[in-house]
Design an enzyme around this catalytic site. Structure first.
Site, PDB file in Angstrom:
ATOM      1  N   ARG A 164       0.773  -1.102   0.011  1.00 20.91           N
ATOM      2  CA  ARG A 164      -0.217   0.083  -0.032  1.00 20.91           C
ATOM      3  C   ARG A 164       0.953   1.208   0.007  1.00 20.91           C
ATOM      4  O   ARG A 164       0.355   2.358   0.456  1.00 20.91           O
ATOM      5  CB  ARG A 164      -1.012  -0.061   1.201  1.00 20.91           C
ATOM      6  CG  ARG A 164      -1.960  -1.118   1.056  1.00 20.91           C
ATOM      7  CD  ARG A 164      -2.960  -0.661  -0.061  1.00 20.91           C
ATOM      8  NE  ARG A 164      -4.103  -1.448   0.315  1.00 20.91           N
ATOM      9  CZ  ARG A 164      -4.172  -2.868  -0.044  1.00 20.91           C
ATOM     10  NH1 ARG A 164      -3.424  -3.669  -0.389  1.00 20.91           N
ATOM     11  NH2 ARG A 164      -5.547  -3.475   0.360  1.00 20.91           N
ATOM     12  N   SER A 238     -10.483   0.149   3.860  1.00 20.85           N
ATOM     13  CA  SER A 238      -9.675   0.031   5.106  1.00 20.85           C
ATOM     14  C   SER A 238      -9.135   1.354   5.656  1.00 20.85           C
ATOM     15  O   SER A 238      -8.358   1.885   4.741  1.00 20.85           O
ATOM     16  CB  SER A 238      -8.595  -0.814   4.893  1.00 20.85           C
ATOM     17  OG  SER A 238      -8.837  -2.168   4.177  1.00 20.85           O
ATOM     18  N   GLU A 334      -4.192   3.836   6.300  1.00 25.99           N
ATOM     19  CA  GLU A 334      -4.153   3.434   4.849  1.00 25.99           C
ATOM     20  C   GLU A 334      -4.537   4.386   4.049  1.00 25.99           C
ATOM     21  O   GLU A 334      -4.208   4.679   2.935  1.00 25.99           O
ATOM     22  CB  GLU A 334      -4.734   1.928   4.902  1.00 25.99           C
ATOM     23  CG  GLU A 334      -4.486   1.166   3.450  1.00 25.99           C
ATOM     24  CD  GLU A 334      -5.410   1.576   2.300  1.00 25.99           C
ATOM     25  OE1 GLU A 334      -5.049   1.222   1.186  1.00 25.99           O
ATOM     26  OE2 GLU A 334      -6.535   2.071   2.483  1.00 25.99           O
TER      27      GLU A 334
HETATM   28  N1  EPU Z   1     -10.893  -9.469  10.754  1.00 29.16           N
HETATM   29  C1  EPU Z   1     -11.590  -9.792  12.111  1.00 29.16           C
HETATM   30  N2  EPU Z   1     -12.532  -8.741  12.312  1.00 29.16           N
HETATM   31  C2  EPU Z   1     -12.855  -7.838  11.411  1.00 29.16           C
HETATM   32  C3  EPU Z   1     -12.194  -7.853  10.018  1.00 29.16           C
HETATM   33  C4  EPU Z   1     -11.435  -8.648  10.129  1.00 29.16           C
HETATM   34  O1  EPU Z   1     -11.208 -10.279  12.985  1.00 29.16           O
HETATM   35  O2  EPU Z   1     -14.000  -7.228  11.590  1.00 29.16           O
HETATM   36  C5  EPU Z   1      -9.773 -10.498  10.737  1.00 29.16           C
HETATM   37  C6  EPU Z   1     -10.108 -11.899  10.103  1.00 29.16           C
HETATM   38  O3  EPU Z   1      -9.355 -12.870  10.966  1.00 29.16           O
HETATM   39  C7  EPU Z   1      -9.972 -11.868   9.027  1.00 29.16           C
HETATM   40  C8  EPU Z   1      -8.751 -11.161   8.654  1.00 29.16           C
HETATM   41  O4  EPU Z   1      -9.033  -9.798   9.515  1.00 29.16           O
HETATM   42  O5  EPU Z   1      -9.888 -13.370   8.152  1.00 29.16           O
HETATM   43  C9  EPU Z   1      -8.595 -10.399   7.300  1.00 29.16           C
HETATM   44  O6  EPU Z   1      -9.861  -9.718   6.930  1.00 29.16           O
HETATM   45  P1  EPU Z   1     -10.077  -9.353   5.404  1.00 29.16           P
HETATM   46  O7  EPU Z   1      -9.981 -10.637   4.534  1.00 29.16           O
HETATM   47  O8  EPU Z   1     -11.476  -8.692   5.425  1.00 29.16           O
HETATM   48  O9  EPU Z   1      -9.068  -8.300   4.780  1.00 29.16           O
HETATM   49  P2  EPU Z   1      -8.199  -7.282   5.719  1.00 29.16           P
HETATM   50  O10 EPU Z   1      -6.803  -7.499   5.896  1.00 29.16           O
HETATM   51  O11 EPU Z   1      -9.027  -6.732   6.783  1.00 29.16           O
HETATM   52  C10 EPU Z   1      -7.137  -6.401   3.410  1.00 29.16           C
HETATM   53  C11 EPU Z   1      -6.978  -5.136   2.579  1.00 29.16           C
HETATM   54  C12 EPU Z   1      -8.322  -4.969   1.977  1.00 29.16           C
HETATM   55  C13 EPU Z   1      -8.573  -6.051   1.068  1.00 29.16           C
HETATM   56  C14 EPU Z   1      -8.555  -7.330   1.781  1.00 29.16           C
HETATM   57  C15 EPU Z   1      -8.829  -8.584   1.105  1.00 29.16           C
HETATM   58  C16 EPU Z   1      -5.508  -3.592   3.731  1.00 29.16           C
HETATM   59  C17 EPU Z   1      -5.447  -2.608   4.799  1.00 29.16           C
HETATM   60  N3  EPU Z   1      -6.697  -4.189   3.489  1.00 29.16           N
HETATM   61  O12 EPU Z   1      -8.187  -6.153   4.229  1.00 29.16           O
HETATM   62  O13 EPU Z   1      -8.256  -3.780   1.099  1.00 29.16           O
HETATM   63  O14 EPU Z   1      -9.837  -6.058   0.383  1.00 29.16           O
HETATM   64  O15 EPU Z   1      -7.478  -7.614   2.734  1.00 29.16           O
HETATM   65  O16 EPU Z   1      -7.488  -9.000   0.385  1.00 29.16           O
HETATM   66  O17 EPU Z   1      -4.451  -4.357   3.470  1.00 29.16           O
HETATM   67  C18 EPU Z   1      -8.552  -1.621   1.388  1.00 29.16           C
HETATM   68  O18 EPU Z   1      -7.472  -1.303   1.063  1.00 29.16           O
HETATM   69  O19 EPU Z   1      -9.286  -0.515   1.393  1.00 29.16           O
HETATM   70  C19 EPU Z   1      -9.083  -2.836   1.248  1.00 29.16           C
HETATM   71  C20 EPU Z   1     -10.680  -3.052   1.573  1.00 29.16           C
END
Ligand code: EPU
Length: 348
Positions: A164, A238, A334
């Site tokens: 990012r 995010s 982010e």
């Molecule tokens: N999780 C929780 N609670 C929550 C949300 C997430 O416990 O409310 C934990 C869970 O363990 C889940 C893990 O976080 O398995 C990962 O969640 P998610 O797959 O939704 O991904 P993220 O790490 O929260 C990142 C990117 C997203 C992208 C997703 C999918 C960043 C900052 N964000 O989110 O990108 O869509 O992975 O790959 O790296 C964005 O940049 O705006 C964005 C949405």
């Protein structure tokens, strides 16, 4: 080219905050860029380039020039047996471009479906999702340099693309405007389905050998389920990056929090989901006044309609503080916050 003094940015960012900019300008064609220099006080004011404004928070009124390039066009430059090279104008909507690629049999970007924003912003933030980052497919960008008033080419190797982040979001922020992005894509689909949630979704749907179209549809379905649509509920995705920690630090954290999820990141570091940290702190679905945390995803801050940039900033600082106090982890935004010095949560 259109420009105006004292422009409302309300409709220009997905957070829909009622901030203003000293000047706003919209260019429909790269040939108009020299006129930006003639018509607007670029030497005296800072500049920020906006795509759809879906990853930015103006914490206060912006004392400079906000410039939106609406350039359109997708051109196939060359192809060989395995790949195609495509050049895309900065103002093309990202999701529509991903869909066009799929229809044309240009593969690789399926996992990045439904990300809001424009093609020009993709390399700036090195957008990523479901195990893929745009950096994997970038050849380089053509930019307008505000200092030399010339177009120039920056190859991907010079963009310092990281999680990012890129030079376009750091030292070149406000110094150049991306006019075109060049991608190299596959001519044969190579579906990438190792992201656990994506793999689970496909297997639950009974799809053992997913096509690129299956991946595209699955990613759209997962995102629609978890993330608020910025067209209806103002947000910027995010809000924080997922912290990257040395393995030893993560292991020590896991001793205290055995349920801590981790994602591989390089050989001696791991990514911790900031959403998990925030959910543990009790933020999921919580609302204070006009600002809240999305009920299905704790990493997304939403504006319930009338929040100012300042209110969103203060709310984000509360989130930051609670994660710091409970886990000792310093979250990094982010979302691009302007002015940059507005983000200083440790000082409060
Ligand atoms: N999780 C929780 N609670 C929550 C949300 C997430 O416990 O409310 C934990 C869970 O363990 C889940 C893990 O976080 O398995 C990962 O969640 P998610 O797959 O939704 O991904 P993220 O790490 O929260 C990142 C990117 C997203 C992208 C997703 C999918 C960043 C900052 N964000 O989110 O990108 O869509 O992975 O790959 O790296 C964005 O940049 O705006 C964005 C949405």
């Amino acid at each position: 080219m259109w420009y105006q003094e004292h422009v409302s940015l309300y409709g220009w960012t997905s957070f829909r905050v009622p901030t203003t900019a000293a000047y706003g300008a919209i260019c429909s064609h790269p040939e108009e860029l020299p006129y930006v220099h003639k018509l607007l006080p670029l030497r005296e004011h800072p500049v920020v380039v906006l795509g759809n404004g879906s990853n930015i928070l103006f914490a206060t009124d912006y004392p400079g020039i906000v410039l939106r390039p609406l350039f359109r066009g997708i051109h196939l430059l060359e192809y060989d047996e395995d790949t195609v090279q495509v050049e895309v104008a900065a103002g093309e909507p990202w999701h529509e471009f991903v869909y066009t690629c799929l229809r044309n049999g240009w593969y690789g970007l399926e996992n990045l479906a439904l990300i809001p924003g424009t093609v020009g912003a993709a390399p700036v933030h090195n957008i990523g999702a479901y195990g893929v980052e745009v950096s994997q497919f970038l050849e380089g960008v053509r930019v307008w340099d505000f200092t030399t008033e010339q177009l120039c080419w920056l190859p991907a190797e010079e963009l310092l693309l990281r999680y990012r982040s890129s030079i376009l979001r750091e030292t070149l922020l406000g110094k150049v405007l991306v006019t075109h992005v060049r991608f190299r894509l596959y001519r044969r689909a190579r579906p990438k389905v190792d992201y656990p949630e994506l793999a689970r979704f496909l297997s639950d749907s009974g799809i053992a050998y997913p096509t690129a179209e299956d991946v595209f549809r699955a990613v759209c379905a997962i995102r629609r389920c978890k993330l608020p649509d910025p067209a209806h509920i103002p947000n910027a995705g995010s809000f924080f990056k997922n912290p990257v920690l040395p393995l030893s630090v993560a292991e020590e954290l896991r001793q205290r929090h055995p349920a801590l999820p981790t994602f591989p990141h390089g050989s001696d570091t791991v990514k911790i989901p900031a959403g998990w940290l925030l959910e543990q702190c009790g933020w999921k679905g919580k609302r204070i006044g006009n600002v809240g945390v999305w009920q299905h995803h704790a990493l997304v801050i939403v504006n319930y309609g009338a929040a100012t940039g300042e209110e969103i900033l203060r709310f984000a600082e509360l989130l930051w503080r609670s994660v710091y106090d409970r886990f000792g982890i310093t979250l990094e935004p982010e979302v691009l916050i302007l002015p940059r010095e507005a983000w200083n949560p440790s000082s409060r």
